[in-house]
Enzyme design. Structure first.
Site, PDB file in Angstrom:
ATOM      1  CE  LYS A  55      -3.598   2.646   0.646  1.00 56.21           C
ATOM      2  NZ  LYS A  55      -4.399   2.933  -0.560  1.00 56.21           N
ATOM      3  CG  ASN A  79      -9.953   3.254  -4.810  1.00 56.65           C
ATOM      4  OD1 ASN A  79      -9.312   4.031  -4.097  1.00 56.65           O
ATOM      5  ND2 ASN A  79      -9.450   2.721  -5.916  1.00 56.65           N
ATOM      6  CB  ILE A  81      -8.646   4.538  -0.205  1.00 58.99           C
ATOM      7  CG1 ILE A  81      -9.290   3.332  -0.904  1.00 58.99           C
ATOM      8  CG2 ILE A  81      -8.150   4.167   1.201  1.00 58.99           C
ATOM      9  CD1 ILE A  81     -10.521   2.774  -0.272  1.00 58.99           C
ATOM     10  CG  ASN A 109       2.703   2.729  -4.495  1.00 60.57           C
ATOM     11  OD1 ASN A 109       2.273   3.749  -3.971  1.00 60.57           O
ATOM     12  ND2 ASN A 109       2.455   2.429  -5.746  1.00 60.57           N
ATOM     13  CB  CYS A 140       0.263  12.069  -5.273  1.00 64.53           C
ATOM     14  SG  CYS A 140      -0.165  12.620  -3.631  1.00 64.53           S
ATOM     15  CG  ASN A 202      -2.780   4.619 -10.008  1.00 65.44           C
ATOM     16  OD1 ASN A 202      -3.762   4.138  -9.446  1.00 65.44           O
ATOM     17  ND2 ASN A 202      -1.773   5.153  -9.359  1.00 65.44           N
ATOM     18  CB  THR A 203      -7.786   3.917 -10.428  1.00 65.48           C
ATOM     19  OG1 THR A 203      -7.281   5.038  -9.707  1.00 65.48           O
ATOM     20  CG2 THR A 203      -7.625   2.670  -9.590  1.00 65.48           C
ATOM     21  N   GLY A 254      -7.329  -4.696 -14.197  1.00 64.74           N
ATOM     22  CA  GLY A 254      -8.414  -5.646 -14.385  1.00 64.74           C
ATOM     23  C   GLY A 254      -8.010  -7.078 -14.633  1.00 64.74           C
TER      24      GLY A 254
HETATM   25  C1  LIG Z   1      -8.830   0.154  -3.086  1.00 67.03           C
HETATM   26  C2  LIG Z   1      -7.655   0.481  -3.950  1.00 67.03           C
HETATM   27  C3  LIG Z   1      -6.551   1.144  -3.399  1.00 67.03           C
HETATM   28  C4  LIG Z   1      -5.457   1.489  -4.184  1.00 67.03           C
HETATM   29  N1  LIG Z   1      -4.382   2.122  -3.613  1.00 67.03           N
HETATM   30  C5  LIG Z   1      -3.299   2.439  -4.377  1.00 67.03           C
HETATM   31  C6  LIG Z   1      -2.149   3.068  -3.805  1.00 67.03           C
HETATM   32  O1  LIG Z   1      -2.079   3.311  -2.594  1.00 67.03           O
HETATM   33  N2  LIG Z   1      -1.108   3.395  -4.624  1.00 67.03           N
HETATM   34  C7  LIG Z   1      -1.130   3.118  -5.969  1.00 67.03           C
HETATM   35  O2  LIG Z   1      -0.164   3.408  -6.662  1.00 67.03           O
HETATM   36  N3  LIG Z   1      -2.192   2.482  -6.532  1.00 67.03           N
HETATM   37  C8  LIG Z   1      -3.271   2.150  -5.768  1.00 67.03           C
HETATM   38  N4  LIG Z   1      -4.350   1.514  -6.359  1.00 67.03           N
HETATM   39  C9  LIG Z   1      -4.337   1.203  -7.801  1.00 67.03           C
HETATM   40  C10 LIG Z   1      -3.968  -0.250  -8.069  1.00 67.03           C
HETATM   41  O3  LIG Z   1      -2.660  -0.527  -7.615  1.00 67.03           O
HETATM   42  C11 LIG Z   1      -4.066  -0.582  -9.581  1.00 67.03           C
HETATM   43  O4  LIG Z   1      -3.190   0.250 -10.300  1.00 67.03           O
HETATM   44  C12 LIG Z   1      -5.460  -0.390 -10.131  1.00 67.03           C
HETATM   45  O5  LIG Z   1      -6.421  -0.807  -9.196  1.00 67.03           O
HETATM   46  C13 LIG Z   1      -5.708  -1.127 -11.443  1.00 67.03           C
HETATM   47  O6  LIG Z   1      -5.552  -2.517 -11.307  1.00 67.03           O
HETATM   48  P1  LIG Z   1      -6.765  -3.543 -11.046  1.00 67.03           P
HETATM   49  O7  LIG Z   1      -7.806  -3.252 -12.052  1.00 67.03           O
HETATM   50  O8  LIG Z   1      -6.162  -4.909 -11.158  1.00 67.03           O
HETATM   51  O9  LIG Z   1      -7.246  -3.258  -9.661  1.00 67.03           O
HETATM   52  C14 LIG Z   1      -5.457   1.153  -5.568  1.00 67.03           C
HETATM   53  C15 LIG Z   1      -6.553   0.493  -6.115  1.00 67.03           C
HETATM   54  C16 LIG Z   1      -7.647   0.138  -5.330  1.00 67.03           C
HETATM   55  C17 LIG Z   1      -8.808  -0.585  -5.960  1.00 67.03           C
END
Ligand SMILES: Cc1cc2nc3c(=O)[nH]c(=O)nc-3n(C[C@H](O)[C@H](O)[C@H](O)COP(=O)(O)O)c2cc1C
Ligand SMILES: Cc1cc2nc3c(=O)[nH]c(=O)nc-3n(C[C@H](O)[C@H](O)[C@H](O)COP(=O)(O)OP(=O)(O)OC[C@H]3O[C@@H](n4cnc5c(N)ncnc54)[C@H](O)[C@@H]3O)c2cc1C
Ligand code: FES
Lengths: 324, 276
Positions: A55, A79, A81, A109, A140, A202-203, A254
């Site tokens: 995290k 999300n 968070i 990270n 960020c 990232n998201t 995903g």
């Molecule tokens: C609940 C949640 C918390 C996340 N926290 C972080 C984070 O602290 N730092 C970061 O670089 N990415 C964070 N991400 C992004 C994920 O590492 C990832 O890049 C993103 O969810 C896409 O992958 P996925 O579709 O497999 O989840 C977070 C994603 C989710 C869903």
């Protein structure tokens, strides 16, 4: 019979070098979806992974956003968070001891609100035992630039990565944001700044509204979309980034099955990270890893590296030979 | 906690939109404590819409610890899919999860307060109390809902010697009004003087109960409902505002605490009710 297959599968070479971090297999955990490892250890052997990415950590602890922080959408999850985390000191004192002997390299990270914060984090982590590398979360807000994210403009990302690279002894993976005009430019500029690898995506910024209450479903109004819904976008971006840089590319977005992981690898990823899927099945990492091995074996592929980005040349030939 | 596949033994509608589902899962049934929960997936793990597993408490352990019974209410897509499952279908389960009701001496009497499907964790709790030392402990259940359809499972509790105080908003059964008004009335008249209170239901109801408990200095534990991403402590999606552990800062500083790991049951003193 089963045993023969198992031995043969083990012979497939899955190791890669990600900018100085040697990983035994291409399956990693995505930041923010695997806690600090301790939460997942009842379900999965932590030595399973090519690397564990924890995290996001900041210099000081962060409380995060008020609830509601998550909302489910079609095949996805938004999300907000708010980067809640225990802070660097508590991470090193309380969380790292379990992780550092877990049998998988640990990649931390990190994020900050100023370039100096990122640099200080990177420098401090360089003096800590048991950390294989740093993943820079550049999505960020930069407080010195009115909250504009570092990861939105190639120049900002360049400056950040360059500064961190100077402060850090550890390999740097820059995690790219998909919320940009041209992902190729972003990838190139962080490569030029000295990043040892890139990970993406990232998201994706997203929003959901409760039409009965006529209110946003997240307290923060906007959040980041993850899960299977974003996979085709992520695959396209990995394809583009891998075409633009020579440093290793790590695919994220995903991934729910080994087939999804293979798709990213064929698009040009040397390794993959599994995120949201951990929430649904905490043993998913092992399943994806086994699936990748079996896939390679059944297609008589000796080394994973044989298929990384393998469609590139093929598409070129295909297009050249077509009369269109 | 474990990740297992359970087999549906039965799944029947006991009242309008309330169902009871029996699930064979002997690997986990013996280790459940009252108030703990499971993450349940009523559809295949290769179907991603709905994406996330859903949290459910345990109504009771069935057979010789061969499985669990879940009492659930259909409120959305996931629970609708659940309601269509039949005998021999499979469900994915992760659990038992979280910290349940505190397991210690419950003093002279217990009041349980539930709204709607919030009644679910109390049956297992009552069974547990009855099977352990306090066989004769007086237990009162204040159960509320909007109407008759919400008055589920009352007979089960009566069979365990629980005194029932029903309330409905439409007045069709018992006291007319909110369950919290029914409770307040009895507390004020000193009709009951519970040495412990436990509550489960919507957040607004929990808050009312908590404020009464704090005012009268009655030890009180509530099971908090929260939208969960993972249920296993990794997503940080399920948090509630709690007072800082450091008592010197407890009134001014708060932190976000995971309902799935540090809860779902909390001491009312630890929650920042004014900010809920
Ligand atoms: C609940 C949640 C918390 C996340 N926290 C972080 C984070 O602290 N730092 C970061 O670089 N990415 C964070 N991400 C992004 C994920 O590492 C990832 O890049 C993103 O969810 C896409 O992958 P996925 O579709 O497999 O989840 C977070 C994603 C989710 C869903
Ligand atoms: C620890 C815990 C134990 C639970 N035990 C039980 C139980 O024993 N029996 C039972 O019937 N339910 C229980 N729940 C609630 C149950 O998890 C939700 O009703 C379920 O997730 C709804 O899924 P759905 O797909 O049908 O609804 P969705 O389609 O996801 O949502 C439908 C509506 O319900 C709301 N909603 C969804 N999840 C929740 C939630 N967790 N809390 C409040 N509102 C929500 C949504 O905002 C929406 O308005 C429990 C929840 C928790 C956290
Ligand atoms: S539901 Fe994910 S941390 Fe609690």
């Amino acid at each position: 019979m089963g045993k023969t297959i198992e031995t043969d599968v083990k012979m497939v070479d899955l190791s890669t070098n990600i900018g100085g971090v040697v990983i035994k297999n291409p399956v990693m955990t995505a930041s923010g979806t695997f806690g600090y490892g301790e939460e997942m250890s009842p379900y999965i052997d932590l030595s399973t992974f090519g690397a564990i990415i924890v995290k996001g950590i900041s210099l000081k602890p962060r409380k995060g956003n008020p609830a509601p922080r998550i909302v489910e959408t079609p095949s996805g999850l938004i999300n907000a968070i708010g980067l809640q985390n225990v802070g660097l000191d508590a991470f090193v004192d309380e969380k790292l001891p379990l992780l550092k002997d877990c049998g998988s390299p640990v990649i931390v990270n990190i994020f900050g609100e100023t370039i100096d914060e990122y640099c200080l984090l990177a420098e401090k982590l360089g003096h800590v035992d048991g950390i294989a590398g740093i993943e820079l979360n550049i999505s960020c807000p930069n407080v010195k630039k009115g909250g504009m994210e570092f990861g939105r403009q190639p120049e900002d990302a360049y400056r950040l990565v360059r500064a961190v690279k100077h402060s850090a002894k550890l390999p740097i993976i820059t995690k790219l944001s998909p919320n940009v005009g041209d992902i190729r430019e972003m990838a190139s500029s962080v490569e030029e700044a000295g990043s040892d690898a890139v990970s993406l995506i990232n998201t994706i910024t997203a929003m959901s509204i409760d039409i009965e209450k006529r209110r946003p479903r997240l307290f923060n109004v906007i959040g980041g979309l993850s899960g299977p819904a974003i996979r085709p976008i992520a695959v396209r971006m990995v394809w583009e980034a891998a075409g633009a840089v020579d440093i290793p590319v790590i695919g994220i977005g995903g991934i729910m099955t080994y087939e999804d992981a293979i798709e990213f690898i064929i698009a040009g990823a040397c390794a993959v990270q599994i995120g949201t899927a951990n929430f649904i099945d905490p043993t998913i990492g092992l399943k994806v890893l086994k699936g990748i091995k079996t896939y390679l074996k059944s297609h008589s592929i000796q080394r994973l590296s044989d298929i990384i980005g393998c469609i590139r040349g093929q598409i070129y030939t295909l297009h050249k030979n077509s009369n269109l | 906690m474990k990740q297992v596949i359970g087999k549906v033994l039965y799944n029947s509608e006991i009242s309008q939109s309330y169902f009871k589902m029996g699930i064979a899962c002997s690997d986990v049934a013996s280790s459940i404590l009252p108030g703990q929960f499971f993450m349940l997936r009523a559809w295949s793990d290769t179907e991603y819409d709905p994406l996330l597993n859903r949290p459910f408490g345990v109504y009771r352990v069935i057979g010789e610890e061969e499985g669990v019974e879940i009492l659930y209410r259909v409120v959305g897509r996931g629970t609708r899919i659940m309601s269509q499952l039949r005998h021999r279908d499979f469900v994915g389960l992760i659990g038992p999860l979280g910290k349940g009701f505190p397991i210690y001496e419950y003093g002279d009497s217990v009041a349980m307060i539930s709204g709607g499907v919030g009644i679910a964790p109390f049956y297992f709790f009552t069974q547990w109390i009855r099977n352990k030392k306090s066989y004769n402990l007086p237990i009162t259940l204040y159960h509320g809902g909007s109407g008759m359809d919400d008055m589920v499972c009352i007979e089960d509790f009566e069979a365990l010697g629980v005194e029932i105080k029903s309330s409905t908003e439409d007045g069709s059964v018992g006291f007319k009004g909110y369950v919290t008004d029914n409770l307040r009335k009895d507390l004020e008249k000193k009709n009951i003087m519970p040495s412990f209170m436990l509550a489960c239901g919507p957040k607004a109801m929990l808050k009312e109960v908590a404020l009464m408990a704090l005012k009268d200095d009655i030890p009180c534990f509530v099971s908090i409902d929260s939208v969960m991403g993972c249920g296993i402590g990794t997503c940080l999606g399920c948090v509630v505002k709690t007072r800082k552990k450091d008592k010197s800062k407890a009134d001014t500083e708060f932190e976000y605490t995971r309902v799935c790991m540090e809860g779902p049951v909390f001491d009312v003193k630890d929650i920042l009710w004014e900010k809920l």
